[in-house]
Design a protein around this motif. Sequence first.
Motif, short mmCIF file in Angstrom:
data_model
loop_
_atom_site.label_atom_id
_atom_site.label_comp_id
_atom_site.label_asym_id
_atom_site.label_seq_id
_atom_site.Cartn_x
_atom_site.Cartn_y
_atom_site.Cartn_z
N ASP A 217 0.83 -1.22 0.00
CA ASP A 217 0.00 0.00 0.00
C ASP A 217 0.86 1.26 0.00
O ASP A 217 0.52 2.27 -0.63
CB ASP A 217 -0.98 0.00 1.18
CG ASP A 217 -0.28 -0.17 2.52
OD1 ASP A 217 0.66 -1.00 2.60
OD2 ASP A 217 -0.63 0.53 3.49
N ARG A 220 2.32 1.67 -3.49
CA ARG A 220 1.31 2.19 -4.41
C ARG A 220 1.14 3.70 -4.24
O ARG A 220 1.13 4.45 -5.21
CB ARG A 220 -0.02 1.47 -4.19
CG ARG A 220 -1.11 1.99 -5.09
CD ARG A 220 -2.43 1.36 -4.73
NE ARG A 220 -2.63 0.15 -5.51
CZ ARG A 220 -3.69 -0.02 -6.30
NH1 ARG A 220 -4.60 0.93 -6.41
NH2 ARG A 220 -3.84 -1.12 -6.97
N LYS A 221 1.03 4.12 -2.98
CA LYS A 221 0.86 5.55 -2.72
C LYS A 221 2.04 6.35 -3.27
O LYS A 221 1.88 7.41 -3.88
CB LYS A 221 0.71 5.79 -1.20
CG LYS A 221 -0.36 6.84 -0.92
CD LYS A 221 -0.36 7.34 0.51
CE LYS A 221 -0.91 6.30 1.48
NZ LYS A 221 -0.62 6.52 2.87
N ARG A 277 -0.27 2.29 -11.76
CA ARG A 277 -0.86 1.21 -10.97
C ARG A 277 -0.15 -0.09 -11.27
O ARG A 277 0.18 -0.87 -10.39
CB ARG A 277 -2.35 1.11 -11.31
CG ARG A 277 -3.17 0.54 -10.17
CD ARG A 277 -4.64 0.56 -10.51
NE ARG A 277 -5.27 1.85 -10.24
CZ ARG A 277 -6.25 2.38 -10.98
NH1 ARG A 277 -6.71 1.75 -12.05
NH2 ARG A 277 -6.77 3.53 -10.65
N GLU A 281 2.40 -2.64 -8.93
CA GLU A 281 2.31 -4.10 -8.80
C GLU A 281 3.65 -4.77 -9.07
O GLU A 281 4.05 -5.70 -8.38
CB GLU A 281 1.25 -4.65 -9.75
CG GLU A 281 -0.12 -4.68 -9.13
CD GLU A 281 -1.21 -4.89 -10.18
OE1 GLU A 281 -0.98 -5.68 -11.12
OE2 GLU A 281 -2.27 -4.25 -10.04
N SER A 284 5.80 -4.25 -6.06
CA SER A 284 5.33 -5.04 -4.91
C SER A 284 5.73 -6.50 -5.07
O SER A 284 6.12 -7.16 -4.11
CB SER A 284 3.82 -4.96 -4.76
OG SER A 284 3.46 -3.65 -4.42
#
Length: 335
Positions: A217, A220-221, A277, A281, A284
């Motif tokens: 998270d 992503r931010k 986005r 991913e 991550s």
Amino acid sequence: MADAPRPRKRILSGMRPTGRLHLGNLVGALWNWRMLQDEYDCFFMIADYHALMSEYEKPAGIRDNCREVLIDFIACGLDPGRSVIFRQSDVPEHAELHLILSCYTPISWLERNPTYKEQMEQLTSKDIHNYSFLGYPVLQTADIVIYRANLVPVGEDQLPHLELAREVVRRFNHLMGREALVEPQAKLTASPRLLGLDRRKMSKSYGNQIDIADPPDVIRKKVMSMITDPLRIRVADPGHPEDCNVCQYYKVFDPSAHDDVADKCRNSKWGCTDCKRHLAEVLSTLLAEPRAKRAELEAHPEQLHAILAEGARKAQAAAREVLNDVKALTGLGKM
Ligand code: TRP
Ligand code: SF4
């Protein structure tokens, strides 16, 4: 008969423990260090004496930072089974050799060190007008030669320090009349340049970094806040991926997707939000394994203690040999 295997060349490198490591450290150092383990006899050091030189006013954080750096080292594939991973202050021989080498280092060599001059001008938030700070590269020289390291993987910013190390070694060897110390060489490896979220150099002091430890998270931010091609406002505006930092990240972290990303950008097949986005991913996923290893190590501090104890033992054994030789040459110790 086959030739006897030649001993592997030795590598030493180090990082100052200033906190958790980020993607810039991963790309610029850790990926490279991890690979070097296959070919060289490696020593990887957490340089806490060096951290003290600038953090002496608030030194309490150094110990925690050592722990974070150690965790990041192991999580990113530095292998304590193959390499000696240690904390500088656990091997006080560095400090002793530093003092001896300081006798062989003219002050003028230190004063003309560009890193020193630069930091004195730029680092206005900290008072670094100290005796130790001038001698920073002398301690770095001790770090290297105490292990007879042949090669030192460093970034370009460290080249002046390596040059100084070589000069000190030559001076010492010349005065002692033999090649007592090994002259080290910098090992520059072309690594991709990774900018921070705001396109400045990635650095904790700018707060523009993605940490190796960041959970999805947070990644992503942060990725969503990255500056993109300023000329691309609507999806219909054709983008210029070559000028976009997000696209550079694809090049580094998902090279096989790069061409497709650039095409979708140039031909308005997706918007920046989709593009980011997806990058979030990718990152991550890439950091999932280090994150899992991190969690395991955090849950088992005894493993960290064992790694440091073993690293200190091996490093100290190697360091003592060189230090004893140097002390014998310089009239110190033993009667
Ligand atoms: N000066 C290095 C840096 O800031 C850290 C360091 C300390 C180092 N001792 C070293 C690097 C010895 C290589 C070899 O990045
Ligand atoms: Fe950058 Fe991707 Fe937007 Fe193109 S689509 S400008 S590469 S973020």
